[in-house]
Write a protein that holds these residues in place. Structure first.
Motif, PDB file in Angstrom:
ATOM      1  N   UNK A  48     -49.852  37.407  70.539  1.00 48.01           N
ATOM      2  CA  UNK A  48     -50.092  38.792  70.951  1.00 48.01           C
ATOM      3  C   UNK A  48     -48.828  39.367  71.576  1.00 48.01           C
ATOM      4  N   UNK A  49     -48.549  40.620  71.280  1.00 52.33           N
ATOM      5  CA  UNK A  49     -47.364  41.276  71.842  1.00 52.33           C
ATOM      6  C   UNK A  49     -47.454  41.297  73.362  1.00 52.33           C
ATOM      7  N   UNK A  50     -46.373  40.900  74.020  1.00 55.47           N
ATOM      8  CA  UNK A  50     -46.369  40.887  75.473  1.00 55.47           C
ATOM      9  C   UNK A  50     -45.765  42.150  76.040  1.00 55.47           C
ATOM     10  N   UNK A  51     -45.624  42.172  77.373  1.00 58.68           N
ATOM     11  CA  UNK A  51     -45.050  43.347  78.034  1.00 58.68           C
ATOM     12  C   UNK A  51     -43.537  43.180  78.141  1.00 58.68           C
ATOM     13  N   UNK A  52     -42.888  43.312  76.984  1.00 56.48           N
ATOM     14  CA  UNK A  52     -41.447  43.169  76.891  1.00 56.48           C
ATOM     15  C   UNK A  52     -40.827  44.506  76.503  1.00 56.48           C
TER      16      UNK A  52
ATOM     17  N   UNK B 265     -69.657  42.774  55.635  1.00 61.51           N
ATOM     18  CA  UNK B 265     -68.656  41.723  55.468  1.00 61.51           C
ATOM     19  C   UNK B 265     -67.379  42.052  56.233  1.00 61.51           C
ATOM     20  N   UNK B 266     -66.954  43.298  56.166  1.00 65.04           N
ATOM     21  CA  UNK B 266     -65.717  43.701  56.826  1.00 65.04           C
ATOM     22  C   UNK B 266     -65.867  43.696  58.345  1.00 65.04           C
ATOM     23  N   UNK B 267     -67.070  44.023  58.838  1.00 68.99           N
ATOM     24  CA  UNK B 267     -67.297  43.979  60.280  1.00 68.99           C
ATOM     25  C   UNK B 267     -67.325  42.546  60.775  1.00 68.99           C
ATOM     26  N   UNK B 268     -67.953  41.654  60.019  1.00 65.04           N
ATOM     27  CA  UNK B 268     -67.945  40.237  60.394  1.00 65.04           C
ATOM     28  C   UNK B 268     -66.517  39.708  60.456  1.00 65.04           C
ATOM     29  N   UNK B 269     -65.690  40.126  59.500  1.00 67.69           N
ATOM     30  CA  UNK B 269     -64.279  39.732  59.517  1.00 67.69           C
ATOM     31  C   UNK B 269     -63.565  40.299  60.738  1.00 67.69           C
TER      32      UNK B 269
ATOM     33  N   UNK C  99     -62.156  37.920  67.979  1.00 69.77           N
ATOM     34  CA  UNK C  99     -62.486  36.722  68.771  1.00 69.77           C
ATOM     35  C   UNK C  99     -61.353  35.713  68.781  1.00 69.77           C
ATOM     36  N   UNK C 100     -60.653  35.567  67.689  1.00 70.35           N
ATOM     37  CA  UNK C 100     -59.493  34.682  67.666  1.00 70.35           C
ATOM     38  C   UNK C 100     -58.399  35.187  68.609  1.00 70.35           C
ATOM     39  N   UNK C 101     -58.381  36.485  68.825  1.00 75.30           N
ATOM     40  CA  UNK C 101     -57.365  37.090  69.694  1.00 75.30           C
ATOM     41  C   UNK C 101     -57.720  36.963  71.169  1.00 75.30           C
ATOM     42  N   UNK C 102     -58.991  37.234  71.541  1.00 75.30           N
ATOM     43  CA  UNK C 102     -59.356  37.332  72.961  1.00 75.30           C
ATOM     44  C   UNK C 102     -60.495  36.401  73.376  1.00 75.30           C
ATOM     45  N   UNK C 103     -61.062  35.638  72.444  1.00 80.17           N
ATOM     46  CA  UNK C 103     -62.137  34.729  72.803  1.00 80.17           C
ATOM     47  C   UNK C 103     -63.509  35.322  72.537  1.00 80.17           C
ATOM     48  N   UNK C 104     -64.480  34.460  72.260  1.00 79.35           N
ATOM     49  CA  UNK C 104     -65.830  34.892  71.902  1.00 79.35           C
ATOM     50  C   UNK C 104     -66.458  35.792  72.957  1.00 79.35           C
ATOM     51  N   UNK C 105     -66.279  35.443  74.238  1.00 78.74           N
ATOM     52  CA  UNK C 105     -66.940  36.182  75.307  1.00 78.74           C
ATOM     53  C   UNK C 105     -66.427  37.588  75.511  1.00 78.74           C
ATOM     54  N   UNK C 106     -65.316  37.924  74.897  1.00 84.81           N
ATOM     55  CA  UNK C 106     -64.732  39.252  75.071  1.00 84.81           C
ATOM     56  C   UNK C 106     -64.957  40.166  73.873  1.00 84.81           C
TER      57      UNK C 106
END
Length: 385
Positions: A1-5, A303-307, A313-320
């Motif tokens: 993920x892009x950071x604060x640079x 299908x596109x929404x599931x994707x 979720x891969x970016x921020x985790x399931x709970x987010x």
């Protein structure tokens, strides 16, 4: 993920510059020029302006193109006719106009993603970045479609994001199926017969007729729409006369209707006409209805929404990531695009603060890295290298 640079600082600068120079509807000439210049600077393979009057499209080919697939990402550019009250250093310099719905952030995040995609090109296919004018009631999405957006650029799927103050920074939300309501507007003119207020028997009071029409319109949802369906019929204004001792010649009222279902949408329109005309007739008056269909319901494809959910979720985790968020009765003209191609609208957290379309609203720059990464990951995951 892009950071604060330094790259993040660039995107913040673009966002605040766009915020300080808001433009309405299709008149987003400065913003569109900035977008086109940045896309050219990034090395996009093609930059096309003037799609849908003032829309801009950028084409980015991956290192491989054997998949033949084309994935589009969309952001909106226009502002709202609201006097800003944020007090920010980058506050609007245009009186009575401000970015109160986060379109400055949407545009900046998509520019940030376009830059990264153009630098890395680690995908197999083509990414199309779409910058749309006139989302706020102007139908800019439809205008871009009418100019051949989907077929001209060979778009297979399309994805968008919208900021949401109710979500924390780093959170996402969406749902399969209806996500935003249709929006239609109506105006009713009631022609009666003017008279002195002291002699009502000599007139046909259009205010009395209008009041009864207004009340009867409220029975559409309660008595005609199935209880498991969602719908809204709102009368927002009623005007007639100027003097308290005069029965006016005519009255006018106007309002909006919302629903998620095309069948219910048709039913509401038919009932507005029938109620207005027949109630007026019962009083000896005449009602003339003008009904305008504006935006269809926004319906996310399964299908596109599931994707999209998996990508978030891969970016921020399931709970987010909430994949069953309640649909909203507000409208979004990305709906036009989802009528023509499969895709998804995703909400991204703005971290609280004022609500959308409020004078104190400001896009939260802390959301920028999440938005850039999400858009970039959508392309790379959908077009694996």
């Amino acid at each position: 993920m892009a950071g604060k640079d330094a790259d993040y600082a660039d995107v913040v600068e673009w966002r605040r510059d766009i915020h300080a120079h808001p433009e309405l509807q299709f008149e987003v000439h400065r913003t569109a020029a900035l977008v086109a210049a940045k896309l050219t600077e990034f090395g996009c393979d093609e930059v096309v302006a003037g799609i849908g009057k003032t829309g801009v499209v950028g084409i980015i080919h991956g290192q491989k193109r054997t998949s033949g697939k084309v994935i589009a990402l969309r952001a909106d550019m226009d502002a709202l006719p609201i006097e800003e009250e944020t007090g920010a250093a980058w506050t609007s310099t245009t009186k009575g106009v401000m970015h109160a719905c986060g379109h400055d952030g949407h545009t900046a995040m998509l520019l940030g993603s376009a830059r990264e995609l153009a630098q890395t090109r680690e995908f197999n296919g083509t990414a199309v970045v779409v910058f749309q004018p006139a989302e706020e009631g102007g139908g800019g999405g439809k205008a871009m479609l009418d100019d051949g957006l989907m077929d001209r650029f060979g778009i297979d799927e399309i994805y968008a994001m919208h900021t949401e103050p109710a979500l924390a920074i780093g959170q996402f939300a969406t749902t399969i199926g209806p996500f935003g309501a249709s929006v239609d507007s109506f105006k009713i003119r009631i022609d009666g017969k003017g008279a002195h207020g002291a002699e009502p028997q000599d007139g046909i009071d259009p205010l009395v007729v209008g009041a009864n029409i207004l009340l009867a319109l409220q029975t559409i949802v309660s008595r005609n729409v199935h209880p498991r369906q969602c719908a809204v019929v709102t009368v927002g204004w009623l005007n007639a006369g100027k003097a308290g001792n005069v029965i006016p010649q005519f009255a006018e009222m106007g309002g909006t209707t919302r629903t998620f279902d095309p069948i219910v949408r048709n039913l509401i329109e038919a009932r507005v006409f029938a109620i207005a005309e027949k109630v007026a007739e019962a009083y000896g008056a005449k009602a003339t209805v003008s009904y305008k269909r504006m935006f269809p319901p926004l319906v996310n494809h399964a299908l596109e929404t599931a994707f999209a959910v998996r990508t978030a979720r891969l970016l921020v985790g399931d709970g987010n990531v909430n994949d069953t968020v309640e649909p909203v009765m507000g409208s979004e003209d990305f709906a036009f695009m989802l009528e023509t191609r499969p895709g998804n609208m995703m909400q991204i957290g703005n971290g609280g603060g004022a609500g959308l379309h409020e004078a104190a609203f400001d896009f939260n720059d802390d959301a920028i890295p999440f938005g850039i990464a999400y858009f970039k990951n959508v392309v790379e995951a959908r077009l694996p290298f």
